[in-house]
Design an enzyme around this catalytic site. Sequence first.
Site, PDB file in Angstrom:
ATOM      1  N   TYR A 176       0.838  -1.206   0.000  1.00  0.00           N
ATOM      2  CA  TYR A 176       0.000   0.000   0.000  1.00  0.00           C
ATOM      3  C   TYR A 176       0.872   1.254   0.000  1.00  0.00           C
ATOM      4  O   TYR A 176       0.631   2.185  -0.779  1.00  0.00           O
ATOM      5  CB  TYR A 176      -0.915   0.000   1.224  1.00  0.00           C
ATOM      6  CG  TYR A 176      -1.782   1.234   1.326  1.00  0.00           C
ATOM      7  CD1 TYR A 176      -2.846   1.440   0.447  1.00  0.00           C
ATOM      8  CD2 TYR A 176      -1.534   2.212   2.292  1.00  0.00           C
ATOM      9  CE1 TYR A 176      -3.636   2.571   0.522  1.00  0.00           C
ATOM     10  CE2 TYR A 176      -2.319   3.348   2.381  1.00  0.00           C
ATOM     11  CZ  TYR A 176      -3.370   3.530   1.493  1.00  0.00           C
ATOM     12  OH  TYR A 176      -4.146   4.662   1.566  1.00  0.00           O
ATOM     13  N   LYS A 180       1.054   4.370  -2.832  1.00  0.00           N
ATOM     14  CA  LYS A 180       0.760   5.769  -2.538  1.00  0.00           C
ATOM     15  C   LYS A 180       1.976   6.663  -2.744  1.00  0.00           C
ATOM     16  O   LYS A 180       1.842   7.836  -3.113  1.00  0.00           O
ATOM     17  CB  LYS A 180       0.194   5.902  -1.123  1.00  0.00           C
ATOM     18  CG  LYS A 180      -1.220   5.364  -1.000  1.00  0.00           C
ATOM     19  CD  LYS A 180      -2.151   6.067  -1.980  1.00  0.00           C
ATOM     20  CE  LYS A 180      -3.587   5.622  -1.904  1.00  0.00           C
ATOM     21  NZ  LYS A 180      -4.474   6.361  -2.813  1.00  0.00           N
ATOM     22  N   THR A 213     -13.874   6.078   6.092  1.00  0.00           N
ATOM     23  CA  THR A 213     -14.500   5.512   4.902  1.00  0.00           C
ATOM     24  C   THR A 213     -14.441   3.999   4.996  1.00  0.00           C
ATOM     25  O   THR A 213     -13.912   3.450   5.971  1.00  0.00           O
ATOM     26  CB  THR A 213     -13.771   5.969   3.622  1.00  0.00           C
ATOM     27  OG1 THR A 213     -12.490   5.305   3.547  1.00  0.00           O
ATOM     28  CG2 THR A 213     -13.548   7.481   3.614  1.00  0.00           C
TER      29      THR A 213
END
Length: 312
Positions: A176, A180, A213
């Site tokens: 991840y 990014k 989220t």
Amino acid sequence: MPGWTTADIPSQNGRLAVITGATGGLGFETALALAGAGATVILTGRNDAKGRNALERVRAHYPNTDISYERLDLASLASVAEFVGRFNARHASLDLLVNNAGVMALPTRQTTQDGFEMQFGTNYLGHYALTARLLPQLRRGHRSRVVNLSSGAHRWGGIHFDDLQGKRAYRPWSAYCQSKLAMLLFAIELQRRSDAAGWGLTSIAAHPGWARTDLVANGLGTGGFLWQVGKRALETCFSQSAAEGALPTLFAATSSEAQPGGYYGPNGFYELKGPPVPAEIMPRAKDAAVAATLWDISAPLTGVAFDSVAAA
């Protein structure tokens, strides 16, 4: 800039925006705010039912808004090409592209339809291909901007050129963070290349801090009871809503104060929450040699190159 909110968004009348991953979370809040400011918005996602629901929710707030949904799966280069083909048939130009869609820290290694590690393929390579294919329309847009969603996690990222796809050693958070960091490198390099080639783009990166989220829930957020209790306790102190988390993206997308090649995030502790301000860019994200190598590798991986598209 202090205390910047959606009330500070200038009129977006006459501007056309495409937002990836806009059927929920940060992408939806970005679409909602841009629609409220008068933009024509194309929200994209890979779930048609969620897409229809997102349209209904936006129209409930802004009944007269010009908004539509298009299917786009960033984990499929074919889907990217098909979306751009449909877009080109209907629109001659594009003013704003928000590369928002993403997946986070998948517990086990998964691959995209093209065989890429899912996080690197979805979060970065899919957006690289999408932006490259939309370059002609962006060049014809008015004050065109591209906004890439990075993360504070880029601090711990590295571009592992010897194992980009995590075949030898897959670690969820490492993958991840790499994806990014790649998005931030891409945003900065896109501005360099645009300036050098005269494409006329403004490329800016943003990150939401810790926004509540379903991104975490779709990754490592499905842990046991203790994880859920600890997560809720931390959220109370350090997180913010999806609407608040979308503010750095909206600032990057609309504000006259947003600088080309800049990076924006929350102003609070460790950039986890708060209104948008310039965010800290780690030295590894400023490495022009790494950015150039990543750019050059991405073209053959995705089968699309900015230079050839620009020259077409």
